[in-house]
Design a protein around this motif. Structure first.
Motif, short mmCIF file in Angstrom:
data_model
loop_
_atom_site.label_atom_id
_atom_site.label_comp_id
_atom_site.label_asym_id
_atom_site.label_seq_id
_atom_site.Cartn_x
_atom_site.Cartn_y
_atom_site.Cartn_z
N ALA A 43 52.90 18.96 44.21
CA ALA A 43 53.99 18.25 44.89
C ALA A 43 55.20 18.19 43.96
N GLU A 44 56.33 18.70 44.44
CA GLU A 44 57.52 18.71 43.59
C GLU A 44 57.96 17.27 43.28
N ASN A 45 57.92 16.41 44.28
CA ASN A 45 58.32 15.01 44.08
C ASN A 45 57.38 14.00 44.75
N ASP A 46 56.62 14.43 45.73
CA ASP A 46 55.97 13.50 46.65
C ASP A 46 54.85 12.65 46.04
N MET A 47 54.40 12.99 44.83
CA MET A 47 53.39 12.14 44.19
C MET A 47 53.98 11.31 43.05
N LYS A 48 55.30 11.39 42.86
CA LYS A 48 55.93 10.59 41.79
C LYS A 48 56.00 9.13 42.24
N TRP A 49 55.76 8.27 41.29
CA TRP A 49 55.62 6.83 41.59
C TRP A 49 56.84 6.31 42.36
N GLY A 70 48.07 17.80 40.29
CA GLY A 70 48.62 16.46 40.51
C GLY A 70 49.78 16.22 39.56
N HIS A 71 50.93 15.88 40.13
CA HIS A 71 52.14 15.68 39.33
C HIS A 71 52.87 14.49 39.90
N ASN A 72 52.96 13.41 39.24
CA ASN A 72 52.31 13.04 37.99
C ASN A 72 51.90 11.59 38.09
N VAL A 116 50.73 11.65 31.71
CA VAL A 116 52.05 11.10 31.35
C VAL A 116 52.99 12.29 31.21
N ASN A 117 53.94 12.37 32.10
CA ASN A 117 54.89 13.48 32.07
C ASN A 117 55.94 13.23 30.99
N GLU A 118 56.19 14.22 30.15
CA GLU A 118 57.26 14.17 29.15
C GLU A 118 57.15 12.97 28.20
N ILE A 173 53.21 23.43 29.79
CA ILE A 173 54.51 23.84 29.27
C ILE A 173 55.41 24.09 30.47
N GLN A 174 56.44 23.28 30.62
CA GLN A 174 57.23 23.34 31.86
C GLN A 174 57.94 24.69 32.01
N ALA A 175 58.63 25.13 30.94
CA ALA A 175 59.30 26.43 30.98
C ALA A 175 60.42 26.52 32.02
N THR A 225 53.70 25.18 33.78
CA THR A 225 53.66 24.28 34.93
C THR A 225 54.90 24.26 35.82
N GLU A 226 56.07 24.68 35.31
CA GLU A 226 57.28 24.51 36.14
C GLU A 226 58.27 25.65 35.93
N LEU A 227 57.75 26.84 35.78
CA LEU A 227 58.59 27.98 35.40
C LEU A 227 59.69 28.27 36.43
N THR A 252 55.40 28.42 39.37
CA THR A 252 56.87 28.44 39.40
C THR A 252 57.36 27.22 40.18
N TRP A 253 58.52 26.71 39.74
CA TRP A 253 59.02 25.45 40.33
C TRP A 253 59.74 25.77 41.63
N GLY A 254 58.94 26.19 42.60
CA GLY A 254 59.42 26.73 43.85
C GLY A 254 59.05 28.20 43.92
N SER A 281 64.94 25.23 45.87
CA SER A 281 64.90 25.06 44.41
C SER A 281 65.75 23.85 44.03
N TRP A 282 65.24 23.05 43.10
CA TRP A 282 66.00 21.85 42.68
C TRP A 282 67.36 22.23 42.11
N ILE A 283 67.46 23.41 41.48
CA ILE A 283 68.72 23.83 40.88
C ILE A 283 69.69 24.29 41.96
N VAL A 284 69.17 24.99 42.96
CA VAL A 284 70.03 25.43 44.06
C VAL A 284 70.53 24.20 44.84
N ARG A 285 69.68 23.19 44.97
CA ARG A 285 70.07 21.96 45.67
C ARG A 285 71.04 21.12 44.85
N ARG A 286 71.18 21.42 43.56
CA ARG A 286 72.09 20.70 42.67
C ARG A 286 71.78 19.22 42.62
N GLU A 287 70.52 18.90 42.30
CA GLU A 287 70.13 17.48 42.26
C GLU A 287 70.37 16.83 40.91
N THR A 288 69.85 17.45 39.87
CA THR A 288 70.01 16.91 38.51
C THR A 288 70.24 18.10 37.58
C1 XIL Z 1 62.54 17.56 39.64
C2 XIL Z 1 62.54 17.95 41.11
O1 XIL Z 1 62.44 19.34 41.20
C3 XIL Z 1 63.80 17.47 41.74
O2 XIL Z 1 63.74 17.70 43.15
C4 XIL Z 1 64.04 15.99 41.46
O3 XIL Z 1 65.31 15.60 41.93
C5 XIL Z 1 63.95 15.68 39.98
O4 XIL Z 1 62.71 16.17 39.48
N1 XIL Z 1 60.50 18.13 35.02
C6 XIL Z 1 59.52 17.69 35.86
C7 XIL Z 1 59.72 17.74 37.33
O5 XIL Z 1 58.43 17.33 35.39
O6 XIL Z 1 59.08 16.68 37.99
C8 XIL Z 1 61.19 17.74 37.69
O7 XIL Z 1 61.30 17.93 39.08
C9 XIL Z 1 61.91 18.82 36.92
C10 XIL Z 1 61.83 18.55 35.44
#
Ligand code: XIL
Length: 359
Positions: free
Chosen positions: A56-62, A94-96, A141-143, A225-227, A259-261, A301-303, A309-316
């Motif tokens: 889950a890209e976001n759906d399991m985050k607290w 499971g993330h995270n 524990v992420n990061e 290793i997120q990568a 984990t997130e290439l 791959t992160w998508g 893609s989170w980068i294409v969506r320009r979220e953070t």
């Molecule tokens: C990112 C998601 O892809 C975005 O949709 C959200 O806005 C922010 O989080 N490291 C991680 C992931 O462990 O959970 C992050 O995912 C990207 C950086």
């Protein structure tokens, strides 16, 4: 393109990345969102065809699950992702369980250490317990590290460490093991891939943390290793440095997961062929080294498609967005779900990888 199998009268078909990976004892997967599962059928077909794992890209985050107060969580989107994995025979990551950056705001206003420990325990028991036996591996524990916070042990001070001290990591891992004994427990980190003093310092701190956890009997099975890589203008890459880091992890008897290439193209030229080539080269350079290490068992791959893609969506992470306003092209398939040179590079890296025991 060697991995494109032309099918007469139809669009070119591609060999599945998950099969090329499985031939070598590897699992290949993608991040996905519940909204994509319910709303983008053609994308979901591609996920079914190409991947053997979802996370889950976001759906399991607290913070994404919580409705604003302790214990009040919405599991529906997390369930959608977990059920999708089960129904399609996909491995589930499971993330995270804990992440300083996506912890509900109320956590920091809890009265004292006891309350915080209780909240963490409840979170881990509820989430890891709910999917017990179904999750291949949990990012517990992420990061957890941030050398720039200035502690001698290099641990990140934000959110959990303040009240609970460094022992919160061991506590979280023990609770996760109890809640789901068959899940591999992963320490997931970023900016540990490249050849700069900053990345080197982060590698040192991460290795020291893992050694400490090992020595004190804290349950831990793998390093993630997120990568999140950049094709051009990012920190320099050193094959030998990465090789040594992976070997150091393996020497601790831990497995490794990529984990997130993804490979962003923020400083690459606008021309699509050039850009896609540079992105593909970066995938190839990184994976050729990473997959040489037998302890690496899994690549996510992160998508899968530039459509999501989170980068294409320009979220953070604004520094990863293109300044000219063009859409980024960080993933193996384009927005029309057609394979890109990055797909070819990943396929080739899997085909070239030595066979290993699955893990
Ligand atoms: C990112 C998601 O892809 C975005 O949709 C959200 O806005 C922010 O989080 N490291 C991680 C992931 O462990 O959970 C992050 O995912 C990207 C950086």
């Amino acid at each position: 393109m060697a991995f494109l199998v032309a099918a007469r009268g139809r669009a070119a078909q591609t060999q599945a990345l998950c099969r090329l990976a499985a031939d070598k004892g590897l699992v290949y997967g993608t991040a996905i969102q519940a909204a994509q599962i319910s709303g983008d059928r053609t994308f979901v077909d591609l996920v079914r065809q190409q991947t053997g794992l979802v996370v889950a890209e976001n759906d399991m985050k607290w913070q994404c699950m919580n409705r604003g107060s302790p214990g009040d969580d919405d599991f529906s989107r997390a369930d959608t992702v977990a059920d999708f994995a089960l129904e399609n025979g996909l491995v589930l990551r499971g993330h995270n369980l804990l992440w300083y950056w996506r912890t509900p705001a109320w956590f920091s206003s809890l009265a004292d250490r006891r309350e915080q420990e209780r909240a963490i325990s409840e979170r881990i028991r509820l989430l890891a317990g709910r999917y017990r036996g179904r999750v291949h591996s949990w990012d517990v524990v992420n990061e957890p590290i941030e050398p720039e916070d200035g502690r001698p042990d290099g641990l990140r001070t934000a959110v959990f460490l303040k009240a609970l001290g460094p022992g919160y990591l061991d506590l979280a891992h023990r609770l996760a093991r109890e809640a789901d004994p068959s899940a591999r427990l992963v320490v997931n980190e970023y900016d540990v891939e490249m050849d700069t003093p900053k990345h080197e310092a982060r590698r040192d701190v991460l290795l020291a943390l893992l050694q400490r956890m090992r020595a004190s009997g804290t349950p831990v099975d793998a390093v993630g290793i997120q990568a999140h890589l950049s094709a051009v203008g990012g920190p320099p890459f050193s094959a030998s440095r990465l090789r040594r880091f992976l070997a150091d992890i393996a020497a601790l008897d831990l497995t490794i997961q990529i984990t997130e290439l993804d490979v962003t193209d923020e400083h690459a030229p606008a021309d699509i062929a050039l850009r896609d080539g540079l992105v593909a080269d970066t995938y190839r350079r990184f994976l050729d080294v990473a997959l040489d290490e037998q302890a690496v068992k899994l690549v996510v791959t992160w998508g899968l498609s530039d459509r999501h893609s989170w980068i294409v969506r320009r979220e953070t992470h604004e520094s990863r967005w293109r300044g000219d306003g063009l859409a980024s092209r960080p993933l193996p398939f384009d927005t029309d779900l057609q394979p890109k040179p990055a797909y070819e590079a990943i396929a080739q890296a899997f085909a070239n990888a030595p066979r290993r025991a699955p893990g």
